[in-house]
Design an enzyme around this catalytic site. Structure first.
Site, short mmCIF file in Angstrom:
data_model
loop_
_atom_site.label_atom_id
_atom_site.label_comp_id
_atom_site.label_asym_id
_atom_site.label_seq_id
_atom_site.Cartn_x
_atom_site.Cartn_y
_atom_site.Cartn_z
N SER A 197 0.85 -1.19 0.00
CA SER A 197 0.00 0.00 0.00
C SER A 197 0.89 1.24 0.00
O SER A 197 2.05 1.16 -0.39
CB SER A 197 -0.94 -0.03 1.21
N ASN A 198 0.38 2.36 0.42
CA ASN A 198 1.19 3.58 0.52
C ASN A 198 0.66 4.42 1.67
O ASN A 198 -0.33 4.06 2.31
CB ASN A 198 1.15 4.35 -0.81
N ALA A 199 1.33 5.54 1.93
CA ALA A 199 1.05 6.31 3.15
C ALA A 199 -0.04 7.37 2.98
O ALA A 199 -0.19 8.26 3.82
CB ALA A 199 2.34 6.97 3.62
#
Ligand code: CTP
Length: 211
Positions: free
Chosen positions: A21-23
């Site tokens: 995923s990402n932030a």
């Protein structure tokens, strides 16, 4: 107008407990949803997993994976006048999702990743009379060139260029680029303020698209 807003990250699972995923915090999309509702628009907010409460009055669809985001956007798109795509979509997913939890084997593990669907490009293909505002997250010196390429590839009317420092931050600094390649607006400050200004720009730019 009835505005579709995508927000937050997507997740792509390796097994039943691990994902890529990402932030992305979802703040920009949620702030835009809030601003759109305050301006009297209807909002369909399609969101990946975030730690935010959706604004009251929005029609909310919660998703996890890029495929779920695509399905939810596809379902909502025919009844919307336009889309603001702030979602930080996971561009790759593991080729295989293993059932259960992968156990350690004592040797290194190679992951094969395949591209996910480009949700905004899909909406762009079914654009009809609708307007499309994309976001481009660019780190390099060719930021403008890349953003304009994305704008054209995804059939956007305008693209909002922002930088990786925006991810997970309370602030943002953006430029709005039109199809001509020209920067027509710049907004910076807290995401709530940037969202309100951007929404005002969008409302004016696409008022005539209203059905
Ligand atoms: N987007 C999307 N589906 C994807 C990737 C991106 O809908 N699989 C949307 C984003 O929500 C954003 C725009 O496309 O509005 C551009 O996203 P960005 O991450 O900047 O670019 P990518 O198309 O992913 O290209 P790259 O990662 O190569 O920079």
């Amino acid at each position: 107008m009835r505005i579709l807003i995508t927000a937050g990250p997507t997740r792509e699972y390796l097994d039943d407990v691990r994902y890529l995923s990402n932030a992305s915090s979802g703040r920009m999309g949620y702030a835009l949803a809030e601003a759109a509702l305050a301006a009297g628009h209807e909002v369909v907010l399609i969101s990946g997993p975030v730690a935010l409460h959706p604004p009251a009055g929005a029609l909310v669809r919660l998703v996890e994976t890029t495929d779920q985001l695509l399905a939810a956007c596809d379902a909502a798109w025919p009844d919307c006048d336009g889309v603001i795509a702030t979602a930080a979509v996971c561009d790759y997913r593991p080729r295989e999702r293993f059932p259960g939890k992968l156990a350690k084997t004592g040797v290194s593990l190679e992951l094969e990743l395949v591209e996910t669907a480009d949700v905004l490009a899909e909406l762009g293909r079914k654009k009809g009379h609708r307007w499309i505002v994309g976001f481009a997250l660019e780190s390099e010196e060719f930021a403008h060139i890349n953003a304009i390429r994305k704008l054209k590839e995804k059939n956007c009317n305008a693209i909002v260029l922002n930088r990786p420092t925006a991810i997970g931050s309370a602030d943002n600094s953006v430029e709005v680029i039109e199809r001509s390649g020209e920067t027509v607006a710049r907004f910076s400050g807290p995401k709530t303020v940037v969202a309100a200004e951007l929404l005002q720009w969008i409302s004016q730019a696409f008022a005539s698209h209203e059905a």
